[in-house]
Design a protein around this motif. Sequence first.
Motif, PDB file in Angstrom:
ATOM      1  N   VAL A 192       0.846  -1.198   0.000  1.00 28.26           N
ATOM      2  CA  VAL A 192       0.000   0.000   0.000  1.00 28.26           C
ATOM      3  C   VAL A 192       0.881   1.247   0.000  1.00 28.26           C
ATOM      4  O   VAL A 192       0.640   2.212  -0.746  1.00 28.26           O
ATOM      5  CB  VAL A 192      -0.946  -0.003   1.209  1.00 28.26           C
ATOM      6  CG1 VAL A 192      -1.747   1.304   1.275  1.00 28.26           C
ATOM      7  CG2 VAL A 192      -1.888  -1.195   1.144  1.00 28.26           C
TER       8      VAL A 192
ATOM      9  N   LEU B 220       0.847   4.185  -2.879  1.00 35.86           N
ATOM     10  CA  LEU B 220       0.435   5.552  -2.586  1.00 35.86           C
ATOM     11  C   LEU B 220       1.563   6.554  -2.828  1.00 35.86           C
ATOM     12  O   LEU B 220       1.306   7.692  -3.245  1.00 35.86           O
ATOM     13  CB  LEU B 220      -0.056   5.656  -1.142  1.00 35.86           C
ATOM     14  CG  LEU B 220      -1.307   4.831  -0.818  1.00 35.86           C
ATOM     15  CD1 LEU B 220      -1.700   5.002   0.645  1.00 35.86           C
ATOM     16  CD2 LEU B 220      -2.470   5.197  -1.736  1.00 35.86           C
TER      17      LEU B 220
ATOM     18  N   ASP C 223      -5.478   6.141   0.873  1.00 36.73           N
ATOM     19  CA  ASP C 223      -5.945   4.887   0.284  1.00 36.73           C
ATOM     20  C   ASP C 223      -7.419   4.987  -0.094  1.00 36.73           C
ATOM     21  O   ASP C 223      -7.852   4.438  -1.114  1.00 36.73           O
ATOM     22  CB  ASP C 223      -5.709   3.739   1.270  1.00 36.73           C
ATOM     23  CG  ASP C 223      -5.907   2.378   0.638  1.00 36.73           C
ATOM     24  OD1 ASP C 223      -5.457   2.173  -0.506  1.00 36.73           O
ATOM     25  OD2 ASP C 223      -6.521   1.504   1.280  1.00 36.73           O
TER      26      ASP C 223
ATOM     27  N   SER D  76      -8.357   4.367  -4.138  1.00 35.41           N
ATOM     28  CA  SER D  76      -8.785   2.984  -4.355  1.00 35.41           C
ATOM     29  C   SER D  76     -10.210   2.981  -4.913  1.00 35.41           C
ATOM     30  O   SER D  76     -11.006   3.882  -4.601  1.00 35.41           O
ATOM     31  CB  SER D  76      -8.753   2.188  -3.043  1.00 35.41           C
ATOM     32  OG  SER D  76      -7.441   2.131  -2.530  1.00 35.41           O
TER      33      SER D  76
END
Length: 212
Positions: free
Chosen positions: A108, A112, A180, A184
Amino acid sequence: MTDPYARLAAAAAEWDDLGPRLPPAALRQLALLLAALRLAKGDVSERAALLAARLLGEQLPDRFPGESRLGTAATGATTVGHHGYVADDLAVLVLDGHRMVGPVLGEVRDRLLAVPAIGDAEALEGGCDPYEPGLIRLRGAGGFVRLPVFQFAPDGRPRAVVREVNLLLGADRDPWGAADWWLSPHPGLGDVPAALLGGPDEGLLPPAAARR
């Protein structure tokens, strides 16, 4: 024989327990070696990995016994891991100052940090206070702050709806979680939330964030 990168990865996996046991001087030395591991190439990087692994063995002999079994780092073996952790995860913990590490959060983090972003100086040049409440601030390599550019309008100022949503998401407490959410796919919105900025469906963002 233990690979130095594997030892660094193991230290990252257990950092909650091991980190507080290191005296300040050893922690500073470890930080210097991890910085060299990150920035250097070839033999210099491998030497830094070996010295960092030895330092951990000296400071934490109950966890990393048997210095004679510590081998030379294999060329290009920086991905040697431990339960999904790798050596760079230890650099993130020690140098970057956040906990986005390991087999799940590490992916993650990389995703990012790969999105377009600006630093504090660029934000100031655009007429924005980079410390303004309601902005997502992610720490990249070396702890340098990165502000994802989707937060800013074409004139360089923060989008009002972004600040509103970030406050709902608690971006000051959890900037990675907020980023996130923005980047996402969102099943209720039918798209990545950041893709709706500036469009006719922008007004759907605050209610969606409130329902998170």
